[in-house]
Structure formats: structure tokens, C-alpha cells
Enzyme design. Structure first.
Site, short mmCIF file in Angstrom:
data_model
loop_
_atom_site.label_atom_id
_atom_site.label_comp_id
_atom_site.label_asym_id
_atom_site.label_seq_id
_atom_site.Cartn_x
_atom_site.Cartn_y
_atom_site.Cartn_z
N GLU A 329 0.82 -1.27 0.09
CA GLU A 329 -0.07 -0.03 -0.08
C GLU A 329 0.96 1.43 -0.04
O GLU A 329 1.80 1.39 0.85
CB GLU A 329 -0.92 -0.05 1.27
CG GLU A 329 -1.77 -1.01 1.45
CD GLU A 329 -2.78 -0.93 2.48
OE1 GLU A 329 -3.90 -1.11 2.63
OE2 GLU A 329 -2.27 -0.60 3.67
N CYS A 330 0.50 2.05 -0.95
CA CYS A 330 1.27 3.57 -0.98
C CYS A 330 2.76 3.62 -0.68
O CYS A 330 3.58 3.23 -1.84
CB CYS A 330 0.55 4.09 0.21
SG CYS A 330 0.46 6.19 -0.11
N GLY A 331 3.26 3.78 0.57
CA GLY A 331 4.89 3.71 0.43
C GLY A 331 5.35 2.28 0.13
O GLY A 331 6.45 2.20 -0.32
#
Length: 463
Positions: A329-331
Site C-alpha cells: 500500500e502507498c509507501g
């Protein structure tokens, strides 16, 4: 058994709500009470402070991502062994999804859980107008029970006594005390919100200073007694059956990766997973595991360390290419890319996906969303599934690789829904920008475990 529970809300953002929430949590802990913290909405950082102040994992209560019965269940379940539960609100009391509905607001959560609201009001520069402000909040939604007030930014006792008399005379609710104006109580922030709790060296001392001030200037015993509450019954939501046997799921947990919904991790354990943390910054290789989760956080602040840990980058990429299931997710998605550029300097990363990322000076996507995820991924296996989440990021892809997407995203707007495609799949890896709450579709959590179990069996068969 009678316990204490209330929701701490504010008239608007930047009213000192988080500072007072942490101070109250610490003050009640100092009184020998077991305090369970909660946070309204999708925020990851405030719960870190709650956890540091109380020693108990803070939980998110989000009425966009979670069904109402699930919210009631998670609140009662996690409050069960606590003496006192404090729910910190989000933004202003009535600020909800899209600005036209209470859904997603602190008031909505207070109504769902039948909790009184303690309203934090900035008293600086106020006199009789403070009563008009509070009266407006009382009258706007009579279903929301405003049980009292704590004032912030008050200079001294005489100023407090003046405001207390005005409020109690005109609004007929108690004013429990105030937090004095003191620059030492302030919390620093940056592009995604407050600094993470572990980055503040004197955090314990700051907690104690705020707690001492609130203990001196607030009637905490009266607050606790007035907010007494008998716990409600709340049934567990329908959940998938537990997997046969056990699988080990590793999750990245260090200064660069630390954005997780604690209830999502707990759900994985309830469905049969054994969770182990690891550090992409410090570990030289992945511990033995059957699946991996790369959460969000601040990888952009630790690119030097992440890029320098070549042995971990190589080991992770090799294991993912060999079929290790992974959800990012994301990072975590950024970390699986080729490079990340910040301040005109480019850093090499895992290179599992052929993506290049950069930091920008504005939000790229922000807010709630729902993703329909194609079949065959670690979260969906045989069929397409939908799951709700939240996006909040300043980074973006800058490469021109034509890579197929796996998410069809919908963001609800008052007049017209917005749609876009994102999320990427390669082998047994799925990554995208949204942060999902597994309780919004528990089958996604089980599917991740099923793929991890299949990977575990495959490795055993090869030996």
C-alpha cells in the site's frame, strides 16, 4: 459493569483536540486506569500518539469504510477490558464525508456508539461569543449529546472562570476545565500530518507536561463520573471461516513503514495468521514467511537508508519473483518500484515493478474511495471483489511504462462520482496507493492467507 467512555471533539481542526486527547489519556493512565484509545476516521498518525500515551493499541472507527454494526463491535470488543475509553474525533464535530452529510463525522460515531461528546473549544480572545458558538453546536444536531466542554488556549484561572460562567449559564452544560496556553504543548507537523510519535525524542516528557496541566486545571474525577456508561452488547460481524493450519505473514514495521490499521492486523490473526514484523531499513534479508505486507508510511524520508540496504532489496525482489505473495500500500508500492526522486536526487529501490516515483508539492489523491479489484490477485483469488479505503499522498509515478491496472476506483462526490484506474499486479504481488481496511471486506484478508498457504504448501512439496 459501569465504565467511562466519551468522544472528544472540536469546533474545527487545529483547536488542540489531539493535544488534549493525549493529555487526558496520559492523565487518566497516571490515575491507575486502563485507558483504551480510539480515533475517528482513517488517520494513522494520531493513533500512534494514543498508543504511546496509553500503552494500548489505538483503533480507527471509520463510518465510511466500516458498517455500523462492525463499528459497534470493534468499539465494545476493544473497550471490554478497559476502565475508560476515549475516542478522539476528526476535524470539527460535524465535518463528514463530502461536507453535506454527517456520515464519516465525529458526530456520526458518537450517535452510533451512544457516546457523549466533550467539546474542545479554543477560548483565546472569546467572551460571550463562546456561548453562541457552543449553542450552535448543541442546536445543530439534537441527536448528538454534547456532555461538556474543555477549553484550550486560556491564559489563566480568572479568564477560565469568566468563560466557564458564561458557558454554564447560557448552554447548561459543565465546563470541566482548561489547558493553559503554552507553546511547549504544541506538536509539529509536515506534509502528511503530525510527525510520527517515535520521531519525537521528548514525547514522554511532553505527555507528562500536558497531563500535569490538565490534572491541575480540570476536574478529571467529575469528568469520569459524568461520562459513566454501561457497555452495550455488540455481535461480531459475519467473518470468513478460519483457515486450516497456520501461515506466517510478515509486515514491514520501522520508521519508514508504519501505517497500519490495528484491527486489520488483528483480523489476519483471527483468521489464522501468525504475524511477524520486519524492517526494510535494518534487516539484511526477509525472515522466513509465507506472505508479506508492505504498508504505508514515510519511505521518502528514509530513502538513503532504504536504498543503501542492498542485501534486503535483492532478497525481497528475488523472493517475490519466486512467488512469495505480497500486498503493498502507498509507501509499500513505492518501495517495490525502481526509483524514487526527492529534492532532485534519485534513489534506487527494489525494482520489482518498472516504476519511477517522485515527490510533488501538492496532494495527488486525497479522500475516501472504493476499489473493485480484478480476480486472481492476493486479495481476490477467484473473483473480483470490492473493498473500501482512503488515499492521501503527495507522490506520483513519472515513468511512461504501459502497465495494466488492477483497481477500478470510485470516489463518491455529491453531484458526480469520480472514477480512475490504478493498482498493479505482477505474479503473486498486488500494490497500489489506497490504504484498505480489511474489515470493509474480510474475505480479502482471508484470500491473502489462502494464497500464502498455497505458497507454503508449494515450498514444502519442492523439498
Amino acid at each position: 459493569m459501569v465504565k467511562t467512555a466519551f468522544l472528544l471533539a472540536a469546533t474545527q481542526s487545529n483547536s488542540g483536540k489531539t493535544t488534549i486527547a493525549m493529555g487526558l489519556m496520559k492523565a487518566f493512565c497516571n490515575m491507575g486506569l486502563n485507558v483504551q484509545p480510539f480515533k475517528v476516521g482513517p488517520d494513522y498518525i494520531d493513533p500512534m500518539y494514543h498508543t504511546a500515551a496509553t500503552g494500548r493499541n489505538s483503533r480507527n472507527l471509520d463510518s465510511f469504510m466500516l458498517e455500523e454494526d462492525t463499528i459497534r463491535y470493534l468499539f465494545e470488543k476493544n473497550s471490554n477490558d478497559a476502565d475508560l475509553s476515549i475516542v478522539e474525533g476528526v476535524m470539527g464535530l460535524y465535518d463528514g464525508q463530502g461536507g453535506f452529510s454527517l456520515k464519516g463525522s465525529s458526530a456520526h460515531i458518537a450517535q452510533l456508539l451512544d457516546l457523549p461528546v466533550i467539546l474542545v473549544v479554543n477560548g483565546n480572545g472569546m467572551s460571550l461569543s463562546v456561548a453562541a458558538l457552543i449553542k450552535g453546536f448543541q442546536d445543530f444536531s439534537p441527536e448528538t449529546k454534547i456532555g461538556g466542554v474543555i477549553l484550550n488556549q486560556v491564559k489563566n484561572d480568572s479568564g477560565f472562570i469568566h468563560l466557564k460562567e458564561i458557558i454554564e449559564t447560557n448552554c447548561k452544560i459543565p465546563v470541566y476545565g482548561y489547558l493553559p496556553k503554552n507553546p511547549q504543548f504544541a506538536l509539529n507537523d509536515r506534509h502528511l500530518g503530525l510527525y510520527c510519535s517515535e520521531e519525537i525524542n521528548d514525547l514522554d516528557e511532553k505527555f507528562e507536561r500536558i497531563a500535569e496541566a490538565l490534572t491541575e486545571h480540570c476536574d478529571l474525577n467529575r469528568l469520569r463520573e459524568d461520562m459513566a456508561r454501561v457497555p452495550h452488547d455488540a455481535s461480531a460481524p459475519p467473518l470468513p471461516s478460519k483457515i486450516d493450519g497456520s501461515v506466517t505473514i510478515g509486515y514491514a514495521r520501522d520508521s519508514a513503514f508504519n501505517f497500519y490499521y490495528r484491527d486489520s492486523l488483528d483480523l489476519l490473526e483471527e483468521l489464522g495468521a501468525t504475524l511477524i514484523p520486519f524492517s526494510p531499513m535494518k534487516d539484511k534479508s526477509l525472515p522466513p514467511m509465507d506472505g508479506v505486507i508492505l504498508g504505508g508510511g514515510y519511505p521518502e524520508l528514509y530513502l538513503e537508508e532504504l536504498s543503501a540496504n542492498k542485501s534486503f532489496l535483492r532478497d525481497l525482489k528475488e523472493k517475490l519473483e519466486q512467488g512469495l505473495p505480497c500486498f503493498a500500500e502507498c509507501g509499500g508500492l513505492i518501495y517495490l518500484g525502481k526509483t524514487m526522486t526527492i529534492h532532485d536526487k534519485t534513489h534506487e529501490l527494489t525494482g520489482f515493478f518498472p516504476f519511477d516515483f517522485t515527490m510533488t508539492d501538492r496532494l495527488q489523491h486525497f479522500g475516501y474511495m472504493e476499489a473493485s479489484i480484478e480476480a486472481g490477485t492476493p486479495l481476490t483469488t477467484e473473483g473480483e471483489l470490492s473493498i473500501r479505503g482512503h488515499e492521501f499522498h503527495y507522490t506520483k509515478r513519472i515513468d511512461t511504462t504501459d502497465y495494466p491496472t488492477s483497481y477500478r476506483v470510485t470516489k463518491k462526490r455529491r453531484t458526480k462520482d469520480v472514477h480512475w484506474e490504478e493498482g498493479y499486479r505482477k505474479q503473486n504481488v498486488l500494490g497500489g496507493y489506497p490504504h484498505f481496511n480489511f474489515y470493509s471486506n474480510p474475505q480479502c484478508a482471508k484470500n491473502l492467507l489462502l494464497m500464502a498457504k498455497a505458497y507454503h504448501k508449494e515450498r514444502l512439496d519442492q523439498k
